[in-house]
Design an enzyme around this catalytic site. Sequence first.
Site, PDB file in Angstrom:
ATOM      1  N   LYS A 159      47.274  87.751  24.644  1.00 10.20           N
ATOM      2  CA  LYS A 159      46.047  87.425  25.382  1.00 10.20           C
ATOM      3  C   LYS A 159      46.242  87.918  26.816  1.00 10.20           C
ATOM      4  O   LYS A 159      46.707  87.188  27.689  1.00 10.20           O
ATOM      5  CB  LYS A 159      45.833  85.903  25.323  1.00 10.20           C
ATOM      6  CG  LYS A 159      44.400  85.469  25.598  1.00 10.20           C
ATOM      7  CD  LYS A 159      44.210  84.032  25.186  1.00 10.20           C
ATOM      8  CE  LYS A 159      42.921  83.433  25.735  1.00 10.20           C
ATOM      9  NZ  LYS A 159      41.701  84.099  25.282  1.00 10.20           N
TER      10      LYS A 159
HETATM   11  C1  PLP Z   1      39.203  88.006  21.666  1.00  7.36           C
HETATM   12  C2  PLP Z   1      39.400  86.592  21.217  1.00  7.36           C
HETATM   13  N1  PLP Z   1      39.519  86.331  19.910  1.00  7.36           N
HETATM   14  C3  PLP Z   1      39.697  85.074  19.458  1.00  7.36           C
HETATM   15  C4  PLP Z   1      39.744  83.995  20.331  1.00  7.36           C
HETATM   16  C5  PLP Z   1      39.947  82.610  19.803  1.00  7.36           C
HETATM   17  O1  PLP Z   1      41.233  82.152  20.110  1.00  7.36           O
HETATM   18  P1  PLP Z   1      41.549  80.618  20.334  1.00  7.36           P
HETATM   19  O2  PLP Z   1      40.975  79.887  19.177  1.00  7.36           O
HETATM   20  O3  PLP Z   1      43.027  80.554  20.377  1.00  7.36           O
HETATM   21  O4  PLP Z   1      40.918  80.241  21.622  1.00  7.36           O
HETATM   22  C6  PLP Z   1      39.614  84.233  21.701  1.00  7.36           C
HETATM   23  C7  PLP Z   1      39.681  83.120  22.666  1.00  7.36           C
HETATM   24  O5  PLP Z   1      40.690  82.793  23.164  1.00  7.36           O
HETATM   25  C8  PLP Z   1      39.453  85.551  22.164  1.00  7.36           C
HETATM   26  O6  PLP Z   1      39.329  85.802  23.462  1.00  7.36           O
END
Ligand code: PLP
Length: 316
Positions: A159
């Site tokens: 991330k």
């Molecule tokens: C590109 C992307 N995909 C998926 C997610 C979902 O991830 P999470 O459930 O860990 O927040 C996020 C958000 O964080 C995201 O930015």
Amino acid sequence: MSFDQSKWVWRNGEIIRWQDATTHVSAHALHYGSGVFEGIRCYATDAGPAVFRLDAHLDRFYASAGVYGLEIPYDRLELTEAIEELIRVHEFESCYLRPLCYFGSSSLSVHPAQCPVEVVILAWPWAPYLGAVGLERGVRVTVSPWKKFHSEMMPTTAKACGQYLNSILAVRDAFKRGFDEALLLNSEGHLAEGSGENLFIVRNGELITNDERESILVGITRDAVIRIARDLGHRVVTRAMTLEDLATADEAFFTGTAAEVTPIREVDGVEINGGRRGPVTESIQRVFFSAVAGREERYREWLHLVTQPLEMVTHD
Ligand SMILES: Cc1ncc(COP(=O)(O)O)c(C=O)c1O
């Protein structure tokens, strides 16, 4: 969204005033996006504020940092205490938390070798990302002309700040064309994910979602929803998903820390489940929101309670 109620920021080991938490314009991360972050929610429960899946978020924070050579100079206990302290000083019952680790100011060579590693954590109340109405009625999405970058180009499981430029292009295009969110295909032409959410499809009572082989960020909410769905008796299949899967879906929904569990009611003008939230999505939402509020014994382990420190407990 507003930062109005945010008065403090945790920065490099101390809590400072919001207005003092500035960074220099020469910071490496500002120029090249060389940082990593987390998005975490803290929910109100009868026992006080509770951070959802804190362990999993910290795992991903350290893993994302490792990919880019950012050595976070704080251990898990220190970051946990920092998060707790930030929630306490604001007296938030619920909030969104944003840890960020980035290369600061020293040089603007692309290689960030000399740059200091900065760590900050922000906290603010954040309403449902795709709107409270979206949670109930569902959102309208469009398939983006922008493809999700392939995991061989950048590690999609990390991330990282700069990686979000891809999401920004997609969501700006979707908004401009009057949609609530973008859905990105990957370079194989399969469904990847939303600009900030993972995707689930429901067909014949079975849930389908994809995984890291499809160039997605592997969401923590996705993981929680898989467990909830299985506990509700649904089969959950992890495989590549196509536009045809979506066109023939009974239901579809997004998952994410910000978006929580948001039904998709329309894709490029084609309604899903008659343009309404479907029953499977609704039952998963019900358990999810009950779990984050501390009302599901079997999911208690997902909650990190923010209790008062001993010295703050008053005795009468
Ligand atoms: C590109 C992307 N995909 C998926 C997610 C979902 O991830 P999470 O459930 O860990 O927040 C996020 C958000 O964080 C995201 O930015």
